[in-house]
Design an enzyme around this catalytic site. Structure first.
Site, PDB file in Angstrom:
ATOM      1  N   ASP A 104      40.583   3.836  93.863  1.00  0.00           N
ATOM      2  CA  ASP A 104      39.767   5.000  93.504  1.00  0.00           C
ATOM      3  C   ASP A 104      40.519   6.284  93.826  1.00  0.00           C
ATOM      4  O   ASP A 104      41.221   6.361  94.840  1.00  0.00           O
ATOM      5  CB  ASP A 104      38.452   4.995  94.299  1.00  0.00           C
ATOM      6  CG  ASP A 104      37.498   3.899  93.811  1.00  0.00           C
ATOM      7  OD1 ASP A 104      37.615   3.493  92.638  1.00  0.00           O
ATOM      8  OD2 ASP A 104      36.653   3.462  94.607  1.00  0.00           O
TER       9      ASP A 104
ATOM     10  N   ASP B   2      40.934  -2.685  94.007  1.00  0.00           N
ATOM     11  CA  ASP B   2      40.190  -1.553  93.466  1.00  0.00           C
ATOM     12  C   ASP B   2      40.891  -0.295  93.950  1.00  0.00           C
ATOM     13  O   ASP B   2      41.203  -0.174  95.141  1.00  0.00           O
ATOM     14  CB  ASP B   2      38.761  -1.599  94.032  1.00  0.00           C
ATOM     15  CG  ASP B   2      37.889  -0.484  93.493  1.00  0.00           C
ATOM     16  OD1 ASP B   2      38.068  -0.109  92.317  1.00  0.00           O
ATOM     17  OD2 ASP B   2      37.023   0.015  94.233  1.00  0.00           O
TER      18      ASP B   2
ATOM     19  N   ARG C 106      42.395  -7.977  88.155  1.00  0.00           N
ATOM     20  CA  ARG C 106      41.128  -7.318  88.402  1.00  0.00           C
ATOM     21  C   ARG C 106      40.260  -7.422  87.164  1.00  0.00           C
ATOM     22  O   ARG C 106      40.721  -7.177  86.057  1.00  0.00           O
ATOM     23  CB  ARG C 106      41.367  -5.840  88.750  1.00  0.00           C
ATOM     24  CG  ARG C 106      40.143  -4.946  88.712  1.00  0.00           C
ATOM     25  CD  ARG C 106      39.208  -5.183  89.899  1.00  0.00           C
ATOM     26  NE  ARG C 106      37.918  -4.581  89.682  1.00  0.00           N
ATOM     27  CZ  ARG C 106      37.585  -3.339  89.993  1.00  0.00           C
ATOM     28  NH1 ARG C 106      38.460  -2.565  90.569  1.00  0.00           N
ATOM     29  NH2 ARG C 106      36.371  -2.879  89.740  1.00  0.00           N
TER      30      ARG C 106
ATOM     31  N   ARG D 231      36.579  -7.988  94.232  1.00  0.00           N
ATOM     32  CA  ARG D 231      37.700  -7.598  93.387  1.00  0.00           C
ATOM     33  C   ARG D 231      39.028  -7.865  94.082  1.00  0.00           C
ATOM     34  O   ARG D 231      39.127  -7.784  95.304  1.00  0.00           O
ATOM     35  CB  ARG D 231      37.607  -6.133  92.963  1.00  0.00           C
ATOM     36  CG  ARG D 231      37.709  -5.084  94.026  1.00  0.00           C
ATOM     37  CD  ARG D 231      36.386  -4.619  94.627  1.00  0.00           C
ATOM     38  NE  ARG D 231      35.211  -4.563  93.800  1.00  0.00           N
ATOM     39  CZ  ARG D 231      34.877  -3.513  93.061  1.00  0.00           C
ATOM     40  NH1 ARG D 231      35.618  -2.442  93.053  1.00  0.00           N
ATOM     41  NH2 ARG D 231      33.771  -3.526  92.378  1.00  0.00           N
TER      42      ARG D 231
HETATM   43  N1  LIG Z   1      37.313   9.186  91.271  1.00  0.00           N
HETATM   44  C1  LIG Z   1      37.333   8.047  90.582  1.00  0.00           C
HETATM   45  N2  LIG Z   1      38.261   7.091  90.838  1.00  0.00           N
HETATM   46  C2  LIG Z   1      38.290   5.939  90.137  1.00  0.00           C
HETATM   47  N3  LIG Z   1      37.410   5.634  89.160  1.00  0.00           N
HETATM   48  C3  LIG Z   1      36.447   6.544  88.872  1.00  0.00           C
HETATM   49  C4  LIG Z   1      36.372   7.777  89.574  1.00  0.00           C
HETATM   50  N4  LIG Z   1      35.327   8.477  89.078  1.00  0.00           N
HETATM   51  C5  LIG Z   1      34.787   7.730  88.121  1.00  0.00           C
HETATM   52  N5  LIG Z   1      35.440   6.585  87.975  1.00  0.00           N
HETATM   53  C6  LIG Z   1      35.082   5.579  86.982  1.00  0.00           C
HETATM   54  O1  LIG Z   1      34.377   4.564  87.612  1.00  0.00           O
HETATM   55  C7  LIG Z   1      34.442   3.441  86.754  1.00  0.00           C
HETATM   56  C8  LIG Z   1      34.037   2.221  87.521  1.00  0.00           C
HETATM   57  O2  LIG Z   1      34.999   1.972  88.494  1.00  0.00           O
HETATM   58  P1  LIG Z   1      35.054   0.579  89.162  1.00  0.00           P
HETATM   59  O3  LIG Z   1      35.070  -0.505  88.161  1.00  0.00           O
HETATM   60  O4  LIG Z   1      36.165   0.632  90.157  1.00  0.00           O
HETATM   61  O5  LIG Z   1      33.614   0.573  89.821  1.00  0.00           O
HETATM   62  P2  LIG Z   1      33.138   0.015  91.124  1.00  0.00           P
HETATM   63  O6  LIG Z   1      34.305  -0.485  91.877  1.00  0.00           O
HETATM   64  O7  LIG Z   1      32.060  -0.935  90.865  1.00  0.00           O
HETATM   65  O8  LIG Z   1      32.632   1.296  91.880  1.00  0.00           O
HETATM   66  P3  LIG Z   1      33.476   2.376  92.673  1.00  0.00           P
HETATM   67  O9  LIG Z   1      33.705   3.506  91.714  1.00  0.00           O
HETATM   68  O10 LIG Z   1      32.592   2.742  93.771  1.00  0.00           O
HETATM   69  O11 LIG Z   1      34.779   1.775  93.111  1.00  0.00           O
HETATM   70  C9  LIG Z   1      35.858   3.420  86.287  1.00  0.00           C
HETATM   71  O12 LIG Z   1      35.951   2.896  84.985  1.00  0.00           O
HETATM   72  C10 LIG Z   1      36.249   4.898  86.303  1.00  0.00           C
HETATM   73  O13 LIG Z   1      36.360   5.419  84.993  1.00  0.00           O
HETATM   74  N1  LIG Z   2      34.037  -2.464 102.765  1.00  0.00           N
HETATM   75  C1  LIG Z   2      34.119  -2.208 101.465  1.00  0.00           C
HETATM   76  N2  LIG Z   2      33.022  -2.282 100.705  1.00  0.00           N
HETATM   77  C2  LIG Z   2      33.090  -1.991  99.388  1.00  0.00           C
HETATM   78  C3  LIG Z   2      34.318  -1.641  98.793  1.00  0.00           C
HETATM   79  C4  LIG Z   2      35.482  -1.588  99.606  1.00  0.00           C
HETATM   80  O1  LIG Z   2      36.615  -1.296  99.132  1.00  0.00           O
HETATM   81  N3  LIG Z   2      35.337  -1.868 100.936  1.00  0.00           N
HETATM   82  N4  LIG Z   2      34.373  -1.327  97.469  1.00  0.00           N
HETATM   83  C5  LIG Z   2      33.288  -1.305  96.744  1.00  0.00           C
HETATM   84  C6  LIG Z   2      33.358  -0.875  95.322  1.00  0.00           C
HETATM   85  O2  LIG Z   2      34.067   0.238  95.151  1.00  0.00           O
HETATM   86  C7  LIG Z   2      31.992  -1.750  97.256  1.00  0.00           C
HETATM   87  N5  LIG Z   2      31.991  -2.045  98.633  1.00  0.00           N
END
Ligand SMILES: Nc1ncnc2c1ncn2[C@@H]1O[C@H](COP(=O)(O)OP(=O)(O)OP(=O)(O)O)[C@@H](O)[C@H]1O
Ligand SMILES: Nc1nc2c(c(=O)[nH]1)N=C(CO)CN2
Length: 353
Positions: free
Chosen positions: A97, A95, A83, A92
């Protein structure tokens, strides 16, 4: 032990396999217990970036980690699975979260829980809904949000088990075992299809990925531009695309930087892993390393030497045990400058592998 809900998504390479590997990595941490996994869903990308459809799922875990420590573990698992963070909401391999962490509300730099986007995302809520019961504090809120989002254009489709990477591999390996005349139900083989599926997820985790992304470039003084950087004897293991049998050996890489651009040295072994974790050939591995080094660094030249042994030569066909095959490829200054090329070639003995 806190109940924590994680959402997982992937839209590069073998999406189901990346998700499964991420879940296995979570489960193998002694402070994390996977309690329940939701179905896999194919979902349209949300967020405006034009990209391939995602596969999403969710897991309920029990953990003794504090929230920020869990986030750190998650980031390590993500980077272990190729990643990289380049485009916000972009493609990605995996991912993860944190959606809910017990009943906690967290607002810290780098961590917001419940996840601020969760209630806008069908790809998060539908899998999570499979994991909760009516007692879950946000159960009603989730149900309401789903009924609103379903009227929008976020498409989500449960993936039938037939599409699932593990189901496909295990059922087909079972067929192969029977086809070669063995009994897939005998004691020694009963878990073999499952092991093979997990092994394939691991040794083929670059299939479908085009370019190596897991690197950073550094600046060095331009006076270093005439100096050769060499990383020698990097071990690799790959599977040949002709017989699906292992070939393995050592890769040695040299480059001469241009414009003071250099790459972290540990990234060259990582690049070697990246190009070898797919069905390949020795010549292809040699070429792939060279092409990626050129793409990443635009150096004055690159040299790659691969020495390898091949199971398809040793165990079948001509059965020549211990034969070492050498492949080489050179660009730029290594092609033009005979002395530089010979120096590199002579510094690597065709030795024991
Ligand atoms: N609840 C959470 N779970 C995971 N990451 C989080 C959360 N809240 C804030 N973050 C922060 O978000 C930052 C960006 O995450 P990431 O690189 O996965 O972003 P993204 O995939 O573009 O957006 P998303 O957060 O929507 O997945 C991470 O470095 C993390 O510190
Ligand atoms: N359908 C779908 N769309 C996304 C996704 C994902 O996991 N599924 N994750 C994102 C960044 O967190 C942005 N957009």
């Amino acid at each position: 032990m806190e109940d924590v809900y994680l959402s997982l998504g992937s839209n590069i390479g073998n999406r189901e396999a990346f998700l499964q590997q991420a879940i296995e990595a979570l489960g193998s941490d002694p402070r994390i217990m996977i309690e329940k996994q939701a179905s896999l869903y194919e979902t349209s990308p949300v967020g405006g970036v034009k990209q391939r459809a995602f596969v999403n799922t969710a897991v309920k875990i029990g953990t003794t980690y504090e929230p920020l420590a869990l986030l750190k573990v998650i980031h390590e698992i993500e980077s272990g699975l190729h990643r990289t963070r380049s485009i916000h909401w972009g493609p990605r391999t995996v991912d993860i979260d944190i959606i809910f962490f017990g009943s906690e509300h967290i607002q810290e730099p780098g961590l917001s829980v419940p996840h601020p986007e969760a209630f806008n995302r069908l790809f998060v809520l539908i899998p999570i809904q499979e994991l909760i019961d009516e007692q879950f504090p946000d159960a009603h809120k989730i149900e309401m949000a789903i009924s609103i989002l379903e009227k929008e254009d976020q498409s989500i489709k449960k993936i039938s088990p037939a599409n699932d990477f593990y189901t496909e591999i295990t059922s087909n390996v079972t067929k192969v075992l029977a086809a070669i005349g063995d009994d897939p139900s005998r004691k020694g083989l009963i878990e073999t299809p499952d092991r093979v599926a997990r092994m394939y997820a691991n040794i083929f985790d670059s299939i479908g990925l085009e370019d190596f992304q897991d690197y950073k470039l550094f600046d060095s003084p331009e006076s270093d531009d005439s100096k050769t950087v060499m990383v020698k004897g990097i071990p690799f293991y790959s599977m040949c695309e002709h017989h699906m049998m292992p070939f393995w050996g050592k890769v040695s890489v040299a480059y001469v930087p241009d414009n003071g651009k250099i790459i972290g040295l540990s990234k060259i072994p990582r690049l070697v892993d990246f190009v070898s974790h797919k069905l390949s050939l020795q010549e292809k591995i040699t070429d792939d390393v060279l092409v990626q080094m050129e793409r990443i660094l635009h150096p004055k030249g690159v040299a790659v030497i691969v020495d390898a042994r091949h199971m398809c030569i040793e165990m079948r066909g001509v059965k020549k045990t211990g034969t070492v095959t050498r492949t080489t490829k050179f660009t730029g200054i290594f092609q033009q400058n005979d002395e530089l090329r010979s120096e590199f070639l002579n510094s690597i003995q065709v030795g024991q592998i």
